[in-house]
Design an enzyme around this catalytic site. Structure first.
Site, PDB file in Angstrom:
ATOM      1  CB  CYS A 129      46.269  40.732  41.105  1.00 47.58           C
ATOM      2  SG  CYS A 129      44.491  40.406  41.048  1.00 47.58           S
ATOM      3  CG  HIS A 271      46.374  45.007  39.790  1.00 46.45           C
ATOM      4  ND1 HIS A 271      45.993  44.203  38.746  1.00 46.45           N
ATOM      5  CD2 HIS A 271      45.460  44.808  40.774  1.00 46.45           C
ATOM      6  CE1 HIS A 271      44.901  43.538  39.076  1.00 46.45           C
ATOM      7  NE2 HIS A 271      44.557  43.888  40.304  1.00 46.45           N
ATOM      8  CG  ASN A 301      40.802  43.175  38.948  1.00 40.33           C
ATOM      9  OD1 ASN A 301      41.862  42.848  38.445  1.00 40.33           O
ATOM     10  ND2 ASN A 301      40.528  42.974  40.224  1.00 40.33           N
TER      11      ASN A 301
END
Length: 343
Positions: A129, A271, A301
């Site tokens: 990520c 994030h 997500n």
């Protein structure tokens, strides 16, 4: 400290973000529909609201069967280029920076480039990520080194492809649970030299002893084939504990190094995995709620596209001199911060 080459007036070259774009696929999977799908596929008696109660996620976007990581990246790239006032031939570096990809080989950057009609040097950057912020950092470094004049960094995330809808039992359901947070999206930024502001600070911290906490095992030399390895597996609680232990030190360093209070930042983009984790992040760091851009309840997500989407959502509210802190959290595990001042 990075050494910087000089600009025409003798001052250091600054690299800034001059165009931002994002892309959300039209398909929507709400948490109740997902529950019904998983319950039917697994035979487990999943109670109504189980996903939303645990994650705070109401819905997530899902790419269509004929939409790929490159598709979402290309669409976001066209928006970013248009907003920056450029065409595909105006860039000389294209970085596809994503946890998702179209193919094992060649680099998905070439797929995006062919769709755009660009002729730039094209390559992939992958770091879970944190891929997108790593791509931004790499592009900035290449511009500072004189290896590129103008860069396009893109991500296309399709983690919904790695969600297991038919876990054979309760233990497998738990092992795959983190995947039920995933949504699909694309994002892109244009980077180039700027007269003032730009990216002021980049910091990273990596704790690779935790690389086994979560991920997708398939496609590499360990597990080149087998459907079982194509699904995301991980311990969400363990991953959260790791980030709680290491996640604040990079933030403390960047604030101390730049003499920043939270009120000095226009926005803090972080994030987002679940709502409870975001709330815990705010509690541990002290980031004021009004500085955050909350996307996880409606998008889930979206992996490395998270920060690009948030940046796109606030671009119209930013003024020259505003400072934005991007905070990346990635499996492996790594933490990354990018401090950007609007030019």
């Amino acid at each position: 400290m990075h050494s910087q080459r000089s600009s025409a007036d003798g001052g250091p070259v600054r690299v800034g973000i001059t165009g931002v774009g994002s892309c959300l696929p039209d398909g929507v999977m709400d948490s109740e529909r997902l529950r019904r799908t998983v319950a039917a596929g697994s035979g487990l008696p999943l109670p109504r609201g189980v996903f939303e109660r645990a994650t705070g996620i109401r819905a997530r976007r899902v790419a269509a069967p004929d939409e790929y990581a490159s598709t979402l990246a290309e669409r976001a790239a066209r928006v970013a280029l248009e907003r920056a006032g450029y065409g595909p031939l105006d860039i000389d570096l294209l970085v596809f920076a994503s946890a998702s990809r179209d193919l094992a080989e060649p680099a998905t950057a070439h797929v995006v480039q062919a769709a755009l009609g660009s002729r730039a040097h094209a390559l992939d950057v992958t770091n879970a990520c944190n891929s997108f912020v790593n791509g931004v950092d790499l592009a900035r470094a290449m511009i500072l080194a004189g290896r590129a004049r103008r860069a396009l960094v893109v991500t296309g995330e399709t983690p919904s492809r790695a969600v297991r809808h038919d876990p054979p039992g309760l233990d497998d359901f738990r092992a795959h649970f983190a995947g039920y947070t995933f949504g699909d999206a694309g994002a892109a930024v244009v980077l180039e030299p700027v007269a003032r502001g730009g990216i002021l600070d980049v910091d990273t911290e990596t704790h690779s002893e935790h690389w086994r906490v979560g991920g997708i095992a398939g496609g590499g030399s360990r597990h080149p084939r087998g459907d079982e390895h194509t699904y995301f597996r991980g311990d969400g609680h363990e991953l959260r504990e790791v980030f709680e232990k290491i996640g604040t030190s990079a933030l403390d360093r960047v604030r101390h190094r730049n003499g920043l209070e939270w009120t000095d930042l226009r926005r803090v983009l972080v994030h987002q995995v679940t709502v409870p984790y975001l709330e815990r992040f705010a509690e541990l760091t002290g980031v004021p709620e009004d500085r955050l851009v909350v996307t996880v309840p409606e998008l889930g997500n979206v992996a490395s596209a998270t920060l690009g989407i948030q940046l796109d959502r606030i671009r119209d509210e930013l003024d020259p001199g505003d400072r934005v802190l991007l905070v990346g959290l990635g499996g492996g595990v790594s933490v990354m911060t990018v401090l950007w001042e609007v030019s």
